[in-house]
Design a protein around this motif. Structure first.
Motif, PDB file in Angstrom:
ATOM      1  N   CYS A 277       0.844  -1.201   0.000  1.00 32.73           N
ATOM      2  CA  CYS A 277       0.000   0.000   0.000  1.00 32.73           C
ATOM      3  C   CYS A 277       0.877   1.248   0.000  1.00 32.73           C
ATOM      4  CB  CYS A 277      -0.905  -0.013   1.223  1.00 32.73           C
ATOM      5  SG  CYS A 277      -2.139   1.299   1.226  1.00 32.73           S
ATOM      6  N   LEU A 278       0.795   2.011  -1.073  1.00 35.38           N
ATOM      7  CA  LEU A 278       1.559   3.251  -1.190  1.00 35.38           C
ATOM      8  C   LEU A 278       0.697   4.445  -0.808  1.00 35.38           C
ATOM      9  CD1 LEU A 278       3.315   2.688  -4.661  1.00 35.38           C
ATOM     10  CD2 LEU A 278       4.265   2.258  -2.375  1.00 35.38           C
ATOM     11  N   GLN A 279       1.369   5.499  -0.338  1.00 31.58           N
ATOM     12  CA  GLN A 279       0.661   6.752  -0.086  1.00 31.58           C
ATOM     13  C   GLN A 279       0.156   7.304  -1.412  1.00 31.58           C
ATOM     14  OE1 GLN A 279       0.021   8.105   2.792  1.00 31.58           O
ATOM     15  NE2 GLN A 279       1.567   7.446   4.267  1.00 31.58           N
ATOM     16  N   ALA A 280      -1.055   7.831  -1.404  1.00 34.95           N
ATOM     17  CA  ALA A 280      -1.604   8.425  -2.621  1.00 34.95           C
ATOM     18  C   ALA A 280      -0.778   9.642  -3.012  1.00 34.95           C
ATOM     19  CB  ALA A 280      -3.056   8.838  -2.399  1.00 34.95           C
ATOM     20  N   PRO A 281      -0.439   9.792  -4.297  1.00 39.64           N
ATOM     21  CA  PRO A 281       0.354  10.954  -4.715  1.00 39.64           C
ATOM     22  C   PRO A 281      -0.419  12.255  -4.508  1.00 39.64           C
ATOM     23  CG  PRO A 281      -0.453   9.739  -6.625  1.00 39.64           C
ATOM     24  CD  PRO A 281      -0.765   8.899  -5.421  1.00 39.64           C
ATOM     25  N   LEU A 286       3.450  19.795  -1.126  1.00 38.93           N
ATOM     26  CA  LEU A 286       3.049  19.352   0.205  1.00 38.93           C
ATOM     27  C   LEU A 286       4.087  18.454   0.871  1.00 38.93           C
ATOM     28  CD1 LEU A 286      -0.714  18.558  -0.527  1.00 38.93           C
ATOM     29  CD2 LEU A 286       0.251  20.628   0.483  1.00 38.93           C
ATOM     30  N   ASP A 287       5.200  18.172   0.189  1.00 35.90           N
ATOM     31  CA  ASP A 287       6.280  17.361   0.756  1.00 35.90           C
ATOM     32  C   ASP A 287       5.811  15.943   1.074  1.00 35.90           C
ATOM     33  OD1 ASP A 287       8.762  16.670   1.609  1.00 35.90           O
ATOM     34  OD2 ASP A 287       8.625  17.626   3.565  1.00 35.90           O
ATOM     35  N   ARG A 295      10.102  19.989  -9.470  1.00 33.95           N
ATOM     36  CA  ARG A 295      10.245  20.765  -8.240  1.00 33.95           C
ATOM     37  C   ARG A 295       9.570  20.018  -7.102  1.00 33.95           C
ATOM     38  NH1 ARG A 295      10.429  26.610  -6.960  1.00 33.95           N
ATOM     39  NH2 ARG A 295       9.360  26.990  -4.990  1.00 33.95           N
ATOM     40  N   GLY A 296      10.341  19.688  -6.061  1.00 32.96           N
ATOM     41  CA  GLY A 296       9.769  18.971  -4.929  1.00 32.96           C
ATOM     42  C   GLY A 296      10.814  18.696  -3.866  1.00 32.96           C
ATOM     43  N   SER A 297      10.372  18.065  -2.789  1.00 31.67           N
ATOM     44  CA  SER A 297      11.238  17.768  -1.652  1.00 31.67           C
ATOM     45  C   SER A 297      11.759  16.344  -1.740  1.00 31.67           C
ATOM     46  CB  SER A 297      10.465  17.965  -0.346  1.00 31.67           C
ATOM     47  OG  SER A 297      11.223  17.539   0.756  1.00 31.67           O
ATOM     48  N   ILE A 298      13.076  16.204  -1.614  1.00 33.28           N
ATOM     49  CA  ILE A 298      13.716  14.890  -1.617  1.00 33.28           C
ATOM     50  C   ILE A 298      14.504  14.746  -0.332  1.00 33.28           C
ATOM     51  CG2 ILE A 298      15.243  13.311  -2.836  1.00 33.28           C
ATOM     52  CD1 ILE A 298      14.866  15.021  -5.351  1.00 33.28           C
TER      53      ILE A 298
END
Length: 416
Positions: A277-281, A286-287, A295-298
């Motif tokens: 079960c993966l978190q919904a994208p 929203l990180d 562009r996003g948080s890694i």
């Protein structure tokens, strides 16, 4: 309400309950589908060995690898639990509802370990419940587990920078995150007795892997790694463009084609089919988990590959700076505080060219002891480095305000 005593039977009559000790994990992983995916992906010998281990974990439960000379202990909860009573009760109630806990029980097995609980405040205002497997000192479960039994392979910022540099400006990346990652794997039925804790006079036990156990990281890691390897083999994807850190998995790819989209889609489809079960994208701002973007948080750091810049959030800047200032005012502190404060700076140090000349003492004290309660003397040499970092945290975090076109490229060249 007093959360230091048993609230009475009326309270427990309304409390969610689960008494199925053999229930295992609520996530129903299809072992046959998992095996079929591996066999159809033209696996090498190492992948087949990994598959065998993961299948055994799924079908028979995970062996925590506790040595035979371990003697069960009974530990009290941290005093701070009473002040976080409503939050802790809610989390335990949810655990019983979700079938990852058994309880509430009036008694425990004779040879059961009762572990200590302590709350940890999260930066989003929520509370995380930690079951302390290292207590009592040199008698806790973790002391009787060989850390090398289940090795883990964690990617970090250096691997992220390498992937970004390889793909180049304008590259795209996606982030996947398992939902309740450790709860995808149950422990062996005979080892549930090691995972008891007490709350308000009742006993509860964890049925799945627990965050505070040293075995959990490696056991989870090999399952997570196998899911990545399957998708990688199907897509013939370059392994160094796939970075995994605990339950975070980041896929990198050039912005000029759709390879990262195909890999992302393949991984999500295989996970869903097998039962992971993966978190919904969500929106990348929203990180959280997100689909391919520029562009996003890694791993807690923000990147924009079009502008070719990186930065820290304002909240992290303030927290890191205040932690360093607190340390500068002390003559000594605990190893845990060193990990929490110094470790954060070391985590982002590779992003700043030249920082390697200001981390030697920080590296030394960060690795002085395995005991979180060990008292560490803060030397002049260490304070000199901490003082250097205090004014650097804020300008470094605002790299995105500068026309520093080659910041990522320069850092990555140093790492190569």
């Amino acid at each position: 309400k007093d959360y230091s005593v048993d609230p009475g039977e009326e309270y427990w009559d309304k409390f969610p309950s689960n008494f199925n000790e053999c229930g295992g994990t609520p996530f129903k992983i299809d072992a046959k589908k998992l095996e079929r995916y591996v066999m159809e992906a033209d696996p090498d010998f190492a992948t087949l060995v990994l598959l065998k281990k993961v299948l055994d974990d799924i079908e028979n439960g995970c062996d925590l690898a506790i040595s035979d000379d371990y003697e069960p202990t009974v530990s009290k909860n941290a005093p701070s639990c009473a002040s976080r009573g409503p939050h802790i009760s809610d989390m335990i109630a949810k655990g019983c509802k979700d079938k990852i806990l058994i309880g509430p029980l009036k008694t425990r097995p004779k040879r059961a370990t009762v572990n200590s609980m302590q709350p940890a405040d999260r930066h989003d205002g929520k509370v995380r419940l930690i079951v302390n497997y290292s207590s009592p000192k040199e008698k806790g479960i973790n002391f009787f587990i060989n850390k090398d039994t289940y090795p883990s392979r964690m990617g970090g910022i250096k691997e992220v920078l390498f992937a970004l540099n390889y793909c180049g400006r304008g590259c795209r990346f996606a982030k996947c995150d398992w939902q309740s990652a450790y709860k995808h794997l149950a422990v062996k039925h005979g080892q549930v007795k090691f995972q008891y804790f007490q709350w308000l006079g009742k006993f509860f036990a964890e049925l799945c892997l627990v965050f505070g156990c040293v075995s959990s990281v490696g056991l989870y890691d090999r399952f997570a790694r196998l899911m990545i390897v399957i998708a990688m083999l199907y897509e013939n994807y370059l392994w160094f463009l796939l970075v995994q850190h605990l339950d975070d998995f980041v896929i990198f790819g050039p912005g000029s084609d759709d390879r990262v989209d195909r890999m992302y889609k393949r991984y999500c489809e295989i996970c869903a089919d097998v039962g992971v079960c993966l978190q919904a994208p969500e929106d990348a701002s929203l990180d959280k988990a997100f689909a391919p973007t520029t562009r996003g948080s890694i791993l807690g750091i923000w990147f924009d590959t079009v502008l070719w810049i990186w930065w820290l959030s304002e909240e992290k800047v303030s927290r890191y700076t205040n932690d360093l200032l607190d340390l500068l005012a002390l003559s000594s502190t605990t190893q845990r505080k060193i990990w929490e404060s110094v470790g954060k700076v070391l985590y982002v140090a590779s992003l700043l060219p030249g920082s390697k000349y200001h981390v030697s003492e920080m590296l030394r004290v960060n690795n002085l002891s395995d005991n979180p309660s060990e008292v560490i003397v803060l030397t002049k040499a260490l304070k000199k480095e901490l003082a250097w970092w205090v004014p650097m945290i804020r300008p470094v975090s605002y790299t995105h305000l500068r026309a520093h076109e080659t910041s990522l490229h320069l850092v990555c060249r140093l790492l190569l």
